[in-house]
Design a protein around this motif. Structure first.
Motif, PDB file in Angstrom:
ATOM      1  N   GLY A   1       0.836  -1.015  -0.018  1.00  0.00           N
ATOM      2  CA  GLY A   1      -0.140   0.038  -0.130  1.00  0.00           C
ATOM      3  C   GLY A   1       0.900   1.187   0.088  1.00  0.00           C
ATOM      4  N   ALA A   2       2.123   1.075   0.064  1.00  0.00           N
ATOM      5  CA  ALA A   2       3.113   2.392   0.006  1.00  0.00           C
ATOM      6  C   ALA A   2       3.593   2.631  -1.117  1.00  0.00           C
ATOM      7  CB  ALA A   2       3.978   2.149   0.951  1.00  0.00           C
TER       8      ALA A   2
ATOM      9  N   LEU B   1       4.256   6.535   5.374  1.00  0.00           N
ATOM     10  CA  LEU B   1       3.682   7.758   4.355  1.00  0.00           C
ATOM     11  C   LEU B   1       2.580   7.500   4.010  1.00  0.00           C
ATOM     12  CD1 LEU B   1       7.129   7.516   2.368  1.00  0.00           C
ATOM     13  CD2 LEU B   1       6.444   8.947   4.106  1.00  0.00           C
ATOM     14  N   SER B   2       1.785   6.215   4.340  1.00  0.00           N
ATOM     15  CA  SER B   2       0.371   6.106   3.548  1.00  0.00           C
ATOM     16  C   SER B   2      -0.568   5.715   4.787  1.00  0.00           C
ATOM     17  CB  SER B   2       0.353   5.021   2.537  1.00  0.00           C
ATOM     18  OG  SER B   2      -0.633   4.042   2.681  1.00  0.00           O
ATOM     19  N   GLU B   3      -1.727   5.975   5.036  1.00  0.00           N
ATOM     20  CA  GLU B   3      -2.571   5.674   6.096  1.00  0.00           C
ATOM     21  C   GLU B   3      -2.753   4.343   6.086  1.00  0.00           C
ATOM     22  OE1 GLU B   3      -7.262   6.880   7.657  1.00  0.00           O
ATOM     23  OE2 GLU B   3      -6.144   8.226   6.346  1.00  0.00           O
ATOM     24  N   LYS B   4      -2.998   3.740   4.822  1.00  0.00           N
ATOM     25  CA  LYS B   4      -3.430   2.607   4.467  1.00  0.00           C
ATOM     26  C   LYS B   4      -2.534   1.463   5.021  1.00  0.00           C
ATOM     27  CE  LYS B   4      -5.261  -0.847   0.834  1.00  0.00           C
ATOM     28  NZ  LYS B   4      -4.869  -0.926  -0.616  1.00  0.00           N
TER      29      LYS B   4
ATOM     30  N   LYS C   1       0.483  -1.601  11.545  1.00  0.00           N
ATOM     31  CA  LYS C   1       0.091  -1.892  12.738  1.00  0.00           C
ATOM     32  C   LYS C   1      -0.341  -3.542  12.977  1.00  0.00           C
ATOM     33  CE  LYS C   1      -3.080   0.500  16.069  1.00  0.00           C
ATOM     34  NZ  LYS C   1      -4.062   1.165  16.306  1.00  0.00           N
ATOM     35  N   ASP C   2      -1.250  -3.987  12.063  1.00  0.00           N
ATOM     36  CA  ASP C   2      -1.633  -5.185  12.493  1.00  0.00           C
ATOM     37  C   ASP C   2      -0.472  -6.239  12.320  1.00  0.00           C
ATOM     38  OD1 ASP C   2      -3.923  -4.544  12.334  1.00  0.00           O
ATOM     39  OD2 ASP C   2      -4.713  -4.995  10.232  1.00  0.00           O
ATOM     40  N   ALA C   3       0.842  -5.858  11.437  1.00  0.00           N
ATOM     41  CA  ALA C   3       2.167  -6.664  11.093  1.00  0.00           C
ATOM     42  C   ALA C   3       2.584  -6.568  12.507  1.00  0.00           C
ATOM     43  CB  ALA C   3       2.814  -6.158  10.039  1.00  0.00           C
TER      44      ALA C   3
END
Lengths: 659, 140
Positions: A205-206, A475-478, A484-486
């Motif tokens: 996602g980055a 750098l990316s919210e998603k 965070k999950d990782a």
């Protein structure tokens, strides 16, 4: 857990033998018999039935299992089967019937295997009935783990080498598996995988850079997985080699005496040749002596007559005197004797002297001959006198040589009997196999070092990649959410690893503590051992009072105790009581140690409740099951069987002895 | 004292027996047993067992007379004297050799059975010789 019954059908010399252990006295069993009667075959039958192993090896000759008499009595093309069936009692009233069978077809003088089957029928608890188990091998591995088998199916002949070459990894696996901690290890692997997936999701996602990092992460993770798998394969390979080295070392240890006997046989054979040569030489000398001595010895009477004749001639003064007859004739010519007596022709004295000279002439020829023989006769007499002494000396040498030959032959016969069925080549092949295995292990260990370094390097790369992904994901919210999950998953993994480590250390400490107390309790020389430890690497150490590590220096009896103590400790950790089958438990021990160890075995396996009683099956020779040992084992009221072999058809029979 | 004989002979029918005796007495010894040794063994055996044939058939094989030394002559003379009982007989060398031939033939015929027991011959023969010798007294 206990063995209720073992049925052997056509299994080597056990053509049709049933070992019935139902009832209370089945908890402590002695099977006694002479060497070669088939005691070890009982143990082999159990390990074959459970694990398809013979002598810890899976590559045994299948056909060798089939009873020779069964082969002989089978007709051409007929199918013959070898079967071992074990009935077990499990906890909570459960039971199991395990059966393994090989079927063969007779073809000419050989048999060919045509079918193999393995079946487990299990009953979880009393009354629910037996059900066929779909994965019988897994069932056995779960209930009687193969890795654990060396610790309850003992070959007593090898007990004195127990732990010597078993490496820490083997003990670690056994301990962790028996404590069911290996499940956590597998869970950690899964968590690791999830954590990686989540991290890569965050990276994807980055943006383009993140995609690139995710790809790199995947590549590194795959490489780690591949190399870890290679490492595992290598570790297993080295483990197998270690097992193989141990097995070969045991075998070589067992044949060390045989190898020494081969050397002794060579020496004895050489000594025999030398003694035989000495005998040949002495006998040849005796013959030579006889050739020289016989004529004289056999003509003794003739020599005696000759000697008497010479003596008589001397007495009769008919031997040539030590003066010259010519001198007497000269006196006659002068007509006067040396004493001035008248010797003139016609005088009485002259006539008398002429008469003597005439008589002398008559016998002088024979007298001369006799006189010539006299010195030779004296010499011959002397030689014949010494001849006996010479012969006696030769005879002594012959006697000594014959005694020596007799003694050497006796020793040689004894050795030949011991060496029957063995060969120098077999021992040389064993040594070669051991060298090969050790070389392969060295190569394997170097490869492991290389792989470990590679995995470590890859893990460093992965950690760096993870840091870069983290930086990029912020750098990316998603991506930040996925990250965070990782991180949560990573924390869970870390926690799980810590738990695993704690449990692992806990089990290790518990096994070590039980081993320490069991072992010290078993020893008859009290206050000699300070402690028995198992370190973080699962290496077993025995520390004596002054702080020295003495595992390698333990006596055969102490080492046997340590093996039993380890077995009991593992049972304790597992919360199970595995049946213990011990072949020749006291074989290599002196009488006093035999009795001490018998006492240990009887007492330590006594247990409290029915589930805690350790079933013990002892396979003993008559030299082990002595009066003293039997009296000590009597406290467990053992069920005693006698195994005999009918030499004519090589079949065994099992008889229960009356208590 | 001279002799007309040049060879002290084996009996014509016993030449093979003498050869067998030589072979068995040789045994594992590297040196061959001579005709003279075999003849003396047979002579001693024949004399000991008082076995003397009446006549010896000429074979032309035996021991040349020049090979006899003083000790051999002593043995044959002692037997000759014992056999004749007359000291004067010692002057007759031909008779000495003839007596020796007759006893040797008597001896070899007696040894025939023993010779057939090839493997044990040397030992049995040596044993028999040993029995004849006194055990302790060096003076016989």
């Amino acid at each position: 857990m206990r063995i209720d019954q073992v049925q052997y059908s056509n299994f080597r010399q056990h053509r049709d033998v049933t070992l019935d252990l139902h009832g209370d006295s089945g908890y402590f069993v002695v099977i006694k018999g002479n060497n070669g009667a088939g005691k070890t075959t009982f143990l082999n039958g159990i390990t074959w039935c459970l694990y398809e192993l013979i002598d810890e090896q899976s590559d045994f000759e299948r056909e060798s299992l089939l009873s020779q008499s069964a082969i002989l009595s089978a007709e051409e093309g007929q199918e013959v089967s070898v079967t071992v069936a074990i009935d077990l009692s499990l906890r909570h009233g459960g039971a199991a019937k395990i059966s393994r069978q090989y079927s063969f077809v007779k073809s000419g003088e050989e048999v060919k295997i045509v079918n193999k089957s393995f079946e487990v029928m299990a009953m979880a608890q009393q009354g629910v009935g037996f059900q066929r188990v779909s994965e019988p091998s897994e069932w056995v591995d779960e209930n009687l783990p193969r890795r654990f088998s060396p610790y309850f199916l003992f070959d007593g002949e090898r007990l004195d080498r127990f732990f010597r070459s078993s490496d820490a990894r083997f003990i670690r696996d056994s301990v962790l598996q028996i404590a069911n901690i290996d499940v956590l290890e597998r869970m950690n692997v899964r968590l690791q995988s999830v954590s990686g997936d989540l991290l890569r999701s965050a990276a994807k996602g980055a943006g383009a850079k993140g995609e690139e990092l995710a790809q790199e992460n995947k590549t590194i993770s795959d490489a780690i997985e591949l190399e870890s798998s290679n490492l595992e394969t290598k570790l297993n390979e080295v483990q197998r080699l270690t097992d193989s080295i141990q097995h070969l070392s045991n075998k070589i240890g067992n044949v060390a005496e045989i190898a020494a006997d081969f050397e002794r046989r060579k020496d004895l054979a050489q000594s025999l040749v030398t003694a035989q040569n000495r005998l040949d030489v002495a006998e040849a000398e005796l013959t030579q002596w006889a050739v020289r001595a016989a004529p004289g010895a056999m003509a003794l009477r003739a020599y005696q007559t000759l000697g008497e004749t010479i003596d008589k001639a001397r007495h009769d003064r008919v031997l040539p005197p030590p003066f010259s007859p010519e001198a007497v004739a000269e006196l006659l010519e002068k007509g006067v004797c040396l004493c001035n007596r008248d010797l003139t022709e016609g005088s009485d004295a002259c006539r008398h002297v002429r008469e003597i000279l005439s008589k002398f002439q008559e016998v002088s020829n024979a007298g001369s001959i006799l006189s010539g023989f006299e010195p030779h006769l004296i010499s011959v007499h002397s030689e014949i006198g010494q001849s006996r002494q010479i012969a006696d000396a030769i005879l002594d040498r012959i006697k000594i040589s014959k005694t020596e030959i007799g003694s050497l032959k006796k020793k040689l016969d004894g050795l030949e009997a011991r060496l029957a069925g063995h060969s120098d080549e077999e021992i040389a092949a064993l040594h070669q196999s051991l060298r090969n295995a050790e070389e392969a292990k060295d190569i394997g260990q170097r490869a492991i070092g290389h792989l470990e370094a590679k995995v470590e390097s890859l893990q460093n790369e992965l950690a760096k990649n993870a840091r870069e992904i983290a930086a990029q994901s912020d750098l990316s919210e998603k991506s930040a959410k996925a990250l965070k999950d990782a991180r949560f998953s990573e924390a869970a993994l870390k926690a799980s690893q810590e738990v695993y480590q704690i449990l692992c250390d806990g089990v290790r400490t518990e096994v070590a503590a039980t081993l320490d107390s069991q072992f010290k309790d078993m020893l008859w020389k009290k206050n000699f051992i300070d402690k028995v430890t198992i370190d973080a690497e699962f290496k077993v150490s025995v520390i004596q009072n002054q702080g020295f590590e003495i595992l390698e220096k333990l006596s055969a009896g102490e080492r046997t105790c340590l093996a039993f103590a380890f077995s009991l400790s593992l049972s304790n950790v597992a919360g199970l009581t595995f049946p213990m089958v011990v072949d020749s438990p006291l074989g290599r021990l002196g009488p006093e140690v035999q009795e001490n160890l018998a006492g240990v075995l009887a007492m330590k396996t006594k247990g409290g409740s029915e589930d805690e009683i350790q079933q013990v099956i002892l396979l003993m020779t008559d030299t082990e099951y002595t009066q003293g040992v039997s009296e000590i084992l009597a406290i467990r009221s053992p069920r005693v069987f006698r195994i005999d072999v009918d030499v004519a058809n090589s079949e065994t029979s099992l008889t229960k002895e009356l208590g | 004292m001279t002799s007309r004989k040049t060879i002290v002979e084996f009996d014509a029918q016993s030449v093979e027996l003498f050869n067998a005796l030589k072979r068995l007495l040789k045994g594992s010894n590297p040196r061959d047993v001579t005709n003279k040794e075999a003849f003396l063994v047979a002579l001693g055996y024949g004399f000991h067992h008082a076995s003397k044939v009446a006549e010896v058939k000429r074979s032309g094989t035996g021991v040349r007379t020049e090979y006899w030394n003083d000790r051999d002559q002593l043995l044959m003379a002692a037997i000759q004297l014992f056999d004749s009982g007359k000291v004067e007989s010692l002057e007759d060398l031909d008779q000495r050799y003839e007596v020796a031939e007759r006893y040797a033939q008597g001896g070899i015929l007696l040894l025939k059975d023993l010779l057939e027991r090839e493997h044990s011959f040397a030992q049995e023969f040596a044993g028999e010789v040993l029995e004849l010798l006194p055990r302790r007294d060096p003076e016989f």
